[in-house]
Design a protein around this motif. Structure first.
Motif, short mmCIF file in Angstrom:
data_model
loop_
_atom_site.label_atom_id
_atom_site.label_comp_id
_atom_site.label_asym_id
_atom_site.label_seq_id
_atom_site.Cartn_x
_atom_site.Cartn_y
_atom_site.Cartn_z
N MET A 33 0.40 50.88 23.02
CA MET A 33 -0.65 49.88 23.02
C MET A 33 -1.58 50.13 24.20
SD MET A 33 0.02 48.05 20.38
CE MET A 33 -1.15 46.70 20.65
N GLY A 34 -2.87 49.93 23.96
CA GLY A 34 -3.83 50.20 25.02
C GLY A 34 -4.92 49.14 25.10
N TRP A 35 -5.56 49.13 26.25
CA TRP A 35 -6.76 48.32 26.45
C TRP A 35 -7.91 49.26 26.83
CZ3 TRP A 35 -7.31 43.25 25.39
CH2 TRP A 35 -6.17 42.46 25.29
N GLY A 41 -24.58 49.00 27.36
CA GLY A 41 -25.26 50.25 27.57
C GLY A 41 -24.38 51.42 27.95
N LYS A 42 -23.07 51.20 27.92
CA LYS A 42 -22.14 52.27 28.32
C LYS A 42 -21.17 52.58 27.18
CE LYS A 42 -22.23 51.45 33.29
NZ LYS A 42 -21.40 51.30 34.52
N GLU A 43 -20.54 53.72 27.28
CA GLU A 43 -19.54 54.10 26.29
C GLU A 43 -18.23 53.35 26.56
OE1 GLU A 43 -21.04 58.62 25.18
OE2 GLU A 43 -19.08 58.30 26.10
N ARG A 44 -17.44 53.24 25.52
CA ARG A 44 -16.13 52.62 25.68
C ARG A 44 -15.26 53.50 26.56
NH1 ARG A 44 -13.57 51.01 20.15
NH2 ARG A 44 -13.35 53.29 19.95
N GLU A 45 -14.48 52.87 27.43
CA GLU A 45 -13.63 53.62 28.35
C GLU A 45 -12.22 53.07 28.37
OE1 GLU A 45 -15.04 53.35 32.37
OE2 GLU A 45 -14.79 51.19 32.48
N PHE A 46 -11.30 53.93 28.68
CA PHE A 46 -9.90 53.57 28.79
C PHE A 46 -9.68 52.69 30.01
CE2 PHE A 46 -5.42 53.90 28.75
CZ PHE A 46 -4.99 54.22 30.02
N VAL A 47 -8.80 51.70 29.86
CA VAL A 47 -8.45 50.82 30.98
C VAL A 47 -6.97 50.96 31.33
CG1 VAL A 47 -8.28 48.43 31.77
CG2 VAL A 47 -10.25 49.15 30.40
N ALA A 48 -6.11 50.74 30.33
CA ALA A 48 -4.67 50.78 30.60
C ALA A 48 -3.91 50.96 29.29
CB ALA A 48 -4.20 49.50 31.29
N ALA A 49 -2.69 51.46 29.40
CA ALA A 49 -1.85 51.63 28.22
C ALA A 49 -0.39 51.46 28.60
CB ALA A 49 -2.07 53.01 27.60
N THR A 90 -17.14 43.67 34.21
CA THR A 90 -17.77 42.95 33.09
C THR A 90 -17.90 43.88 31.89
OG1 THR A 90 -18.98 41.44 34.52
CG2 THR A 90 -19.87 41.82 32.31
N ALA A 91 -17.34 43.44 30.76
CA ALA A 91 -17.33 44.27 29.56
C ALA A 91 -16.67 43.50 28.42
CB ALA A 91 -16.57 45.57 29.80
N VAL A 92 -16.80 44.04 27.23
CA VAL A 92 -15.97 43.59 26.12
C VAL A 92 -14.69 44.42 26.16
CG1 VAL A 92 -15.74 43.36 23.63
CG2 VAL A 92 -17.95 42.94 24.72
N TYR A 93 -13.57 43.73 26.17
CA TYR A 93 -12.27 44.39 26.25
C TYR A 93 -11.63 44.42 24.87
CZ TYR A 93 -12.42 44.53 31.32
OH TYR A 93 -12.76 44.81 32.62
N TYR A 94 -11.16 45.61 24.50
CA TYR A 94 -10.55 45.82 23.19
C TYR A 94 -9.09 46.24 23.36
CZ TYR A 94 -15.40 46.13 21.57
OH TYR A 94 -16.71 45.87 21.29
N CYS A 95 -8.22 45.66 22.54
CA CYS A 95 -6.87 46.19 22.50
C CYS A 95 -6.77 47.16 21.33
CB CYS A 95 -5.83 45.08 22.39
SG CYS A 95 -5.91 44.09 20.90
#
Length: 125
Positions: A33-35, A41-49, A90-95
């Motif tokens: 599972m990841g976030w 204005g930016k690309e989606r980036e990895f946060v944590a897994a 600040t961002a939209v966070y996706y799991c």
């Protein structure tokens, strides 16, 4: 697999939030599972897994020491505890959920097959 993320909101710099993501399926315990996050204005980036095997955790350098990912297999839920928040968080966070038994790809988009709808985190300065 359906992923439902929640917990976003507006917080001042230095504050904390905890994001949750519930998996409606029956194979949560065997999926990495990841976030990820995407700022305007930016690309989606990895946060944590967190891995399914041994619950190993992985973090982007930008959040190490401030964010903590965890999972509760009994509740089919993955959490992201975010402390010492900064305006640049600040961002939209996706799991996201990987296919069952995957052992690689925890830190990249292509390592995941299912995505939640996103929850907005806004950190004010």
């Amino acid at each position: 697999v359906q992923l439902q993320a929640s917990g976003g909101g507006l917080v001042q710099a230095g504050g904390s939030l905890r994001l949750s993501c519930v998996d409606s399926g029956s194979t949560f315990g065997i999926r990495n599972m990841g976030w990820f996050r995407q700022a305007p204005g930016k690309e989606r980036e990895f946060v944590a897994a967190v891995s399914w095997k041994g619950s190993s955790t992985y973090y982007a350098d930008s959040v190490k020491g401030r964010f903590t990912i965890s999972r509760d297999n009994a509740e089919n839920t993955v959490y992201l505890q975010m402390n010492s928040l900064k305006p640049e968080d600040t961002a939209v966070y996706y799991c996201a959920a990987a296919r069952p038994y995957r052992l690689t790809g925890t830190g990249i988009d292509s390592g995941y097959d299912y995505w939640g709808q996103g929850t907005l985190v806004t950190v004010s300065s």
